[in-house]
Design a protein around this motif. Structure first.
Motif, PDB file in Angstrom:
ATOM      1  N   PHE A   1      48.799  -5.384  58.372  1.00 25.32           N
ATOM      2  CA  PHE A   1      48.435  -6.740  57.953  1.00 25.32           C
ATOM      3  C   PHE A   1      49.663  -7.636  57.929  1.00 25.32           C
ATOM      4  O   PHE A   1      49.616  -8.796  58.336  1.00 25.32           O
ATOM      5  CB  PHE A   1      47.788  -6.723  56.570  1.00 25.32           C
ATOM      6  N   ASN A   2      50.751  -7.079  57.447  1.00 28.07           N
ATOM      7  CA  ASN A   2      51.974  -7.873  57.392  1.00 28.07           C
ATOM      8  C   ASN A   2      52.418  -8.271  58.796  1.00 28.07           C
ATOM      9  O   ASN A   2      52.765  -9.432  59.039  1.00 28.07           O
ATOM     10  CB  ASN A   2      53.067  -7.071  56.680  1.00 28.07           C
TER      11      ASN A   2
ATOM     12  N   ALA B   1      58.301  -5.756  64.343  1.00 27.98           N
ATOM     13  CA  ALA B   1      58.676  -4.428  64.837  1.00 27.98           C
ATOM     14  C   ALA B   1      58.931  -3.487  63.670  1.00 27.98           C
ATOM     15  O   ALA B   1      58.531  -2.318  63.694  1.00 27.98           O
ATOM     16  CB  ALA B   1      59.912  -4.544  65.713  1.00 27.98           C
ATOM     17  N   ASP B   2      59.561  -4.012  62.643  1.00 27.01           N
ATOM     18  CA  ASP B   2      59.855  -3.217  61.459  1.00 27.01           C
ATOM     19  C   ASP B   2      58.560  -2.745  60.783  1.00 27.01           C
ATOM     20  O   ASP B   2      58.415  -1.565  60.439  1.00 27.01           O
ATOM     21  CB  ASP B   2      60.669  -4.091  60.499  1.00 27.01           C
ATOM     22  N   SER B   3      57.609  -3.675  60.638  1.00 28.27           N
ATOM     23  CA  SER B   3      56.324  -3.310  60.014  1.00 28.27           C
ATOM     24  C   SER B   3      55.596  -2.268  60.854  1.00 28.27           C
ATOM     25  O   SER B   3      54.966  -1.358  60.314  1.00 28.27           O
ATOM     26  CB  SER B   3      55.436  -4.545  59.866  1.00 28.27           C
ATOM     27  N   VAL B   4      55.672  -2.423  62.167  1.00 23.08           N
ATOM     28  CA  VAL B   4      54.991  -1.467  63.057  1.00 23.08           C
ATOM     29  C   VAL B   4      55.570  -0.074  62.853  1.00 23.08           C
ATOM     30  O   VAL B   4      54.837   0.907  62.718  1.00 23.08           O
ATOM     31  CB  VAL B   4      55.121  -1.921  64.529  1.00 23.08           C
ATOM     32  N   VAL B   5      56.882   0.007  62.779  1.00 16.43           N
ATOM     33  CA  VAL B   5      57.526   1.316  62.581  1.00 16.43           C
ATOM     34  C   VAL B   5      57.093   1.919  61.250  1.00 16.43           C
ATOM     35  O   VAL B   5      56.760   3.107  61.167  1.00 16.43           O
ATOM     36  CB  VAL B   5      59.055   1.174  62.642  1.00 16.43           C
ATOM     37  N   LYS B   6      57.029   1.083  60.219  1.00 17.26           N
ATOM     38  CA  LYS B   6      56.630   1.595  58.902  1.00 17.26           C
ATOM     39  C   LYS B   6      55.176   2.068  58.928  1.00 17.26           C
ATOM     40  O   LYS B   6      54.848   3.102  58.328  1.00 17.26           O
ATOM     41  CB  LYS B   6      56.793   0.500  57.847  1.00 17.26           C
TER      42      LYS B   6
ATOM     43  N   GLU C   1      55.808  -7.806  69.080  1.00 19.65           N
ATOM     44  CA  GLU C   1      56.785  -6.766  68.748  1.00 19.65           C
ATOM     45  C   GLU C   1      58.218  -7.212  69.005  1.00 19.65           C
ATOM     46  O   GLU C   1      59.154  -6.520  68.620  1.00 19.65           O
ATOM     47  CB  GLU C   1      56.476  -5.490  69.536  1.00 19.65           C
ATOM     48  N   GLU C   2      58.377  -8.334  69.678  1.00 23.22           N
ATOM     49  CA  GLU C   2      59.733  -8.843  69.899  1.00 23.22           C
ATOM     50  C   GLU C   2      60.342  -9.320  68.579  1.00 23.22           C
ATOM     51  O   GLU C   2      61.548  -9.311  68.397  1.00 23.22           O
ATOM     52  CB  GLU C   2      59.711 -10.004  70.896  1.00 23.22           C
ATOM     53  N   ASN C   3      59.462  -9.752  67.707  1.00 23.78           N
ATOM     54  CA  ASN C   3      59.920 -10.236  66.412  1.00 23.78           C
ATOM     55  C   ASN C   3      60.409  -9.054  65.568  1.00 23.78           C
ATOM     56  O   ASN C   3      59.670  -8.103  65.347  1.00 23.78           O
ATOM     57  CB  ASN C   3      58.739 -10.943  65.730  1.00 23.78           C
ATOM     58  N   PRO C   4      61.645  -9.107  65.097  1.00 28.02           N
ATOM     59  CA  PRO C   4      62.181  -7.940  64.369  1.00 28.02           C
ATOM     60  C   PRO C   4      61.366  -7.563  63.135  1.00 28.02           C
ATOM     61  O   PRO C   4      61.197  -6.376  62.855  1.00 28.02           O
ATOM     62  CB  PRO C   4      63.583  -8.387  63.960  1.00 28.02           C
TER      63      PRO C   4
END
Lengths: 218, 513
Positions: B324-325, B290-295, B284-287
Motif C-alpha cells: 500500500f505504501n 523500491a524499498d517498500s517492495v523489498v520489505k 520501482e525507479e523511485n527509491p
C-alpha cells in the motif's frame, strides 16, 4: 425486528462490479465521506470497517473491495466466500457493466444460495444525461432475483447511506432467522463455523459504542 | 534448531562443504573440538563436538526441564486438589465447567482413577510429547541418534519450551480458569498426538472444535466480554499451534508438499512477468517504492518461518501494508483493490515464498475462524489466496499477451529485459539500478562542470579580447582625430553691434489702450 434488539452483529459485505463503475468511490463516500481518494488519510482504500447502531443493536460492518478487472473475474468466489451481503455496482451510463452485474448475480446465487443479501446499485446518477440503463430495467432485474435496487451518486453523495442501511437491516433479519433455525434444528451442537457471532449485549455497553456520524435509529 | 544433532561423519562433511563454499582459510586445528577429543567442533556448539556439547549442556537443560516439570506437577496437584474438593461437593465451579466438555475433549473420567494412575500417565505423557518430532524426523537420523545415545529422548525445541513457559505465565494471571485452560490445552495436545494418522481435514476439524468449545466456555466465564475471550484465545492458539506445528504443518497424509513444489516451479517459470504486464501502479525507479517492495517481499518470505497461524497472518498484513505504501507513493492516493491485487501478485512472483501452498492450507485449517472471516488480516489473506489462484491459472490473456508471445516467454526464448540491461544478479536489481543511477548522475555532473569551466574560460578570453579591442579602438580614434588646441576666438564682438549675423535689437512697442 424486535428479536434483534440488544445484539451485536458482524457482517462481511463484498463490493462487486467492473473496474471504473465506482466501487471504491462508494465505499470511500460511505466510510470516509470523501469523493477524491487523494484527500484520504488512510494508507489503503480497499478494506473498511464501519460501526453502526441500528434499532438498538450494534452492527460491525467489514466492507471488502474487490479487484474489478476482467482478468480477475474468476477469483470472485474466493472473495465472496462466507459473506453476508454483496453490493453489485454498475455504471448507469454503461450498459455493459449492467450485463456484468447480471452475470455476477447468477454466480453468487449459484455459489452462496439465497441467504446472501444482494443490493444492485446503479452509480453515477450525476451523469444522468448520458444514461444508458433505465431505472426501470434495474428495478425489474433486482425484483426478479430477489435483490434491492438503488441508484446512487458517489460524487454528489446521494443514495449511499440508504443503500447500506437497507442492506444492514436485511442482513440482520437474515441473521436472526438463521439463528432461530439453528436453535430449533440442533439445540446443542454449536460447532458450525459461522461467520456471524451473535452474543447478548451486556448492560454496560448500551449506547457507548457507535461511531459519531453514522447512528441510525430506525 | 539446536535439537538437531550432527555426528562426526556428517559434521566433517558439512564443515568441509562450508569452508569450500565460503573460501575462507581455516586451520584444521580450529575445526576440532575445543575439548580435544579429536572430533570436529561446531560454532553452533561453541566450538565443541556434538558429544562434548551434550555433556556440557545437557546438565543445564535437564535442570531446566526438571523445573518445568515441577511447575507442571504443581499445577497438576493444585488441579487435582480442586477436582477432589469439587467431587466432594464443596467447590462446584471447576466441575461444572468440565462437565460441559464433549467426550472427545475430556478423557477425565473418574478422579480417583486418575490419581492412582498419575505416575504412569506422566511417563506416557513424556513419550507423547516427544513422539511427534522424533517420528517426523527421517528414520536414518533417529536411528543414528538412538545408537549413539539410547537413553536420551529427543528434546522439545526451544520454541516449544519458550511458548509453554509464556503460556503458563499468562495463565497465572487468570488463576483458577487459567489452570483449567492449561489442562484442557495440554490434554488436547496429547489427544492430537494420538490422531496423527487422521487426514488434514479431520485434524483441522478437531482443532476448530477445540477452539469453538474453548471460546464458548470462556464466553460464559467472562460473561460475553469478547475482548477478553479474544485475548485468551490468542494465547491458546499460540500455545497449541506451536506445539502441534511439526505434526500438522504439511502433513504426510496430504499432497501439500507436491503442490508446494508445483507452485514454486510455476512461479519460477513465470519469472519474466514484468510490472507493466500486470499493470501494477508501482514505480520501482523511485527509491522509496523500491524499498517498500523489498520489505514486502521479505515479509511474505518470512511467513514460512512463523509457527502460529496468527503470526503468519501478521506477516501477510505487514507485506500488504508495504505494498500500500509503495502504491501510495507512486499514485499519490491510497490503493484500491484494483491496484492492490495486481501488486500483490507481482510481489508473490518476485518473492516465490517457500511452501506457499502449505502455509495457506495451514492458516485456513488452524486459524481461529473469526480472524479469518471478517477481519482486516482475513482480507489480506484472501487476497493472497486470490494471488496464488491467479498465478496458477495465469495465461496469455490475463497478461494481455498473444498466445505465441506467452509460449515464447514460457520457453525462455525471450528475455524479459532488453539484452543490454540484463542484470546478472536479479536480487541485487534495486541496489544496482540505484548505483547505476548515481553513476549517471555523477557523470552528468562532471560534464556540466566541464561546461561551466569551458564557459568561464571563454568568458575570460572574451573579456581580455574585449579589453584589447576597446583599447585598440580608442587608440585608433585618438590617432584619427588628434587633439588640436586652436587659439581662442570670441564668437560675439559686443562692440560691433551692426553685425549682420545678429538679429535686430528689440524695439519697445506701445499698444493703445
Amino acid at each position: 425486528m424486535a428479536s434483534a434488539k440488544n445484539k451485536s452483529f458482524s457482517f462481511k459485505v463484498v463490493m462487486l462490479g467492473e473496474g471504473c463503475v465506482g466501487k471504491t468511490s462508494i465505499v470511500l463516500r460511505y466510510c470516509e465521506n470523501k469523493f477524491y481518494a487523494k484527500h484520504m488519510t488512510t494508507l489503503q482504500a480497499s478494506f473498511f470497517t464501519k460501526k453502526l447502531s441500528i434499532s438498538g443493536s450494534r452492527v460491525n460492518l467489514a466492507i471488502w473491495d474487490t479487484a474489478g478487472q476482467e482478468r480477475f473475474h474468476a477469483l470472485g468466489p474466493i472473495y465472496y466466500r462466507d459473506s453476508n451481503g454483496a453490493v453489485l455496482i454498475y455504471d448507469i451510463t454503461d450498459e455493459e457493466s449492467f450485463q456484468k452485474v447480471k452475470s455476477w448475480v447468477k454466480e453468487l446465487r449459484r455459489i452462496l444460495g439465497n441467504e446472501v443479501c444482494l443490493c444492485i446499485v446503479g452509480n453515477k446518477t450525476d451523469l444522468d444525461k448520458d444514461r444508458n440503463v433505465s431505472s426501470e430495467d434495474g428495478e425489474r432485474f433486482a425484483d426478479a432475483v430477489g435483490a434491492k435496487h438503488f441508484e446512487t451518486s458517489a460524487k454528489l453523495n446521494t443514495g449511499i447511506d440508504e443503500l447500506f442501511l437497507s442492506l444492514c437491516k436485511r442482513m440482520m433479519e437474515a441473521a436472526v432467522v438463521e439463528e432461530q433455525a439453528r436453535m430449533n434444528d440442533e439445540p446443542c451442537s454449536g460447532f458450525a463455523r459461522r461467520t456471524l457471532q451473535i452474543m447478548d449485549n451486556d448492560a454496560e455497553e448500551t449506547a457507548t459504542v457507535s461511531s459519531g456520524s453514522c447512528c441510525f435509529s430506525g | 534448531m539446536c535439537s538437531l544433532r550432527l555426528y562426526p561423519a556428517q559434521l566433517q562433511h558439512t564443515m568441509s562443504q562450508r569452508s569450500e563454499r565460503r573460501g575462507i582459510h581455516v586451520d584444521q586445528s580450529e575445526l576440532l573440538c575445543k575439548k580435544g577429543c579429536g572430533y570436529y567442533g561446531n560454532a553452533a556448539w561453541q566450538g565443541l563436538c556434538s558429544k562434548c556439547w551434550r555433556e556440557e549442556y545437557q546438565r543445564a537443560r535437564q535442570r531446566q526441564i526438571q523445573e518445568d516439570w515441577a511447575l507442571a506437577e504443581k499445577l497438576q496437584r493444585e488441579e487435582d486438589a480442586a477436582a477432589y474438593a469439587s467431587s466432594h461437593g464443596s467447590q462446584a465451579t471447576p466441575r461444572s465447567q468440565t462437565s460441559q466438555t464433549p467426550p472427545s475433549l475430556a478423557p477425565f473420567s473418574k478422579f480417583e482413577e486418575k490419581k492412582t494412575n498419575e505416575k504412569t500417565r506422566k511417563v506416557t505423557t513424556v513419550k507423547k510429547f516427544f513422539s511427534p518430532s522424533s517420528r517426523a524426523a527421517p528414520k536414518k537420523d533417529s536411528h543414528e541418534a538412538k545408537s549413539h545415545s539410547p537413553s536420551f529422548p529427543r528434546q522439545l525445541s526451544v520454541d516449544s519450551e519458550r511458548v509453554s513457559r509464556e503460556f503458563v505465565e499468562f495463565l497465572k494471571n487468570l488463576q483458577k480458569p487459567g489452570r483449567e485452560i492449561h489442562k484442557q490445552s495440554r490434554l488436547f495436545i496429547e489427544s492430537m498426538a494420538m490422531k496423527k494418522d487422521l487426514g488434514a481435514d479431520e485434524l483441522s476439524e478437531c482443532v476448530q472444535d477445540f477452539y469453538q468449545n474453548m471460546s464458548d466456555r470462556l464466553m460464559s466465564h467472562f460473561k460475553g466480554s469478547s475482548e477478553k475471550v479474544e485475548r485468551v484465545m490468542d494465547q491458546v492458539e499460540k500455545y497449541i499451534m506451536t506445539r502441534l506445528y511439526k505434526s500438522v504443518f504439511c502433513p504426510e497424509t496430504t499432497d501439500d508438499e507436491k503442490k508446494d513444489l508445483a507452485t514454486q516451479h510455476r512461479i519460477r517459470a513465470l519469472h519474466w512477468v514484468t510490472i507493466q504486464m500486470l499493470c501494477v501502479p508501482m514505480d520501482e525507479e523511485n527509491p522509496e517504492v523500491a524499498d517498500s517492495v523489498v520489505k514486502a517481499i521479505t515479509d511474505v518470505i518470512e511467513m514460512d518461518s512463523r509457527r502460529v497461524p496468527r503470526d503468519k497472518l501478521a506477516c501477510i498484513t505487514s507485506c500488504s501494508k508495504h505494498i500500500f505504501n509503495a502504491i501510495r507513493v507512486t499514485k499519490g492516493e491510497p490503493a484500491s483493490a484494483d491496484d492492490f491485487l495486481p501488486a500483490l501478485i507481482y510481489i508473490v512472483l518476485k518473492a516465490n515464498p517457500p511452501r506457499l501452498h502449505s502455509n495457506i492450507q495451514y492458516i485456513t485449517r488452524f486459524c481461529t475462524p473469526s480472524r479469518l472471516m471478517a477481519g482486516e488480516d482475513g482480507y489480506y489473506f484472501t487476497n493472497l489466496c486470490c494471488a496464488v489462484a491467479f498465478i496458477e491459472k495465469l495465461d496469455a490473456q490475463s497478461l494481455n499477451l498473444s498466445p505465441e508471445d506467452f509460449e515464447r516467454h514460457m520457453c525462455g526464448q525471450v528475455s524479459p529485459r532488453g539484452p543490454g540491461e540484463a542484470a546478472p544478479w536479479p536480487h541485487a536489481g534495486p541496489a544496482l539500478s540505484q548505483l547505476r543511477r548515481n553513476l549517471e548522475l555523477l557523470s552528468s555532473l562532471e560534464t556540466r562542470q566541464q561546461q561551466v569551466m569551458d564557459g568561464a574560460h571563454s568568458l575570460q578570453a572574451e573579456l581580455s579580447s574585449w579589453q584589447e579591442s576597446v583599447g585598440r579602438e580608442v587608440q585608433e580614434i585618438l590617432e584619427k582625430y588628434p587633439l588640436e588646441i586652436k587659439p581662442h576666438a570670441s564668437a560675439i564682438d559686443a562692440d560691433n553691434a551692426d553685425s549682420d549675423l545678429l538679429p535686430p535689437p528689440l524695439q519697445p512697442q506701445v499698444f493703445a489702450g
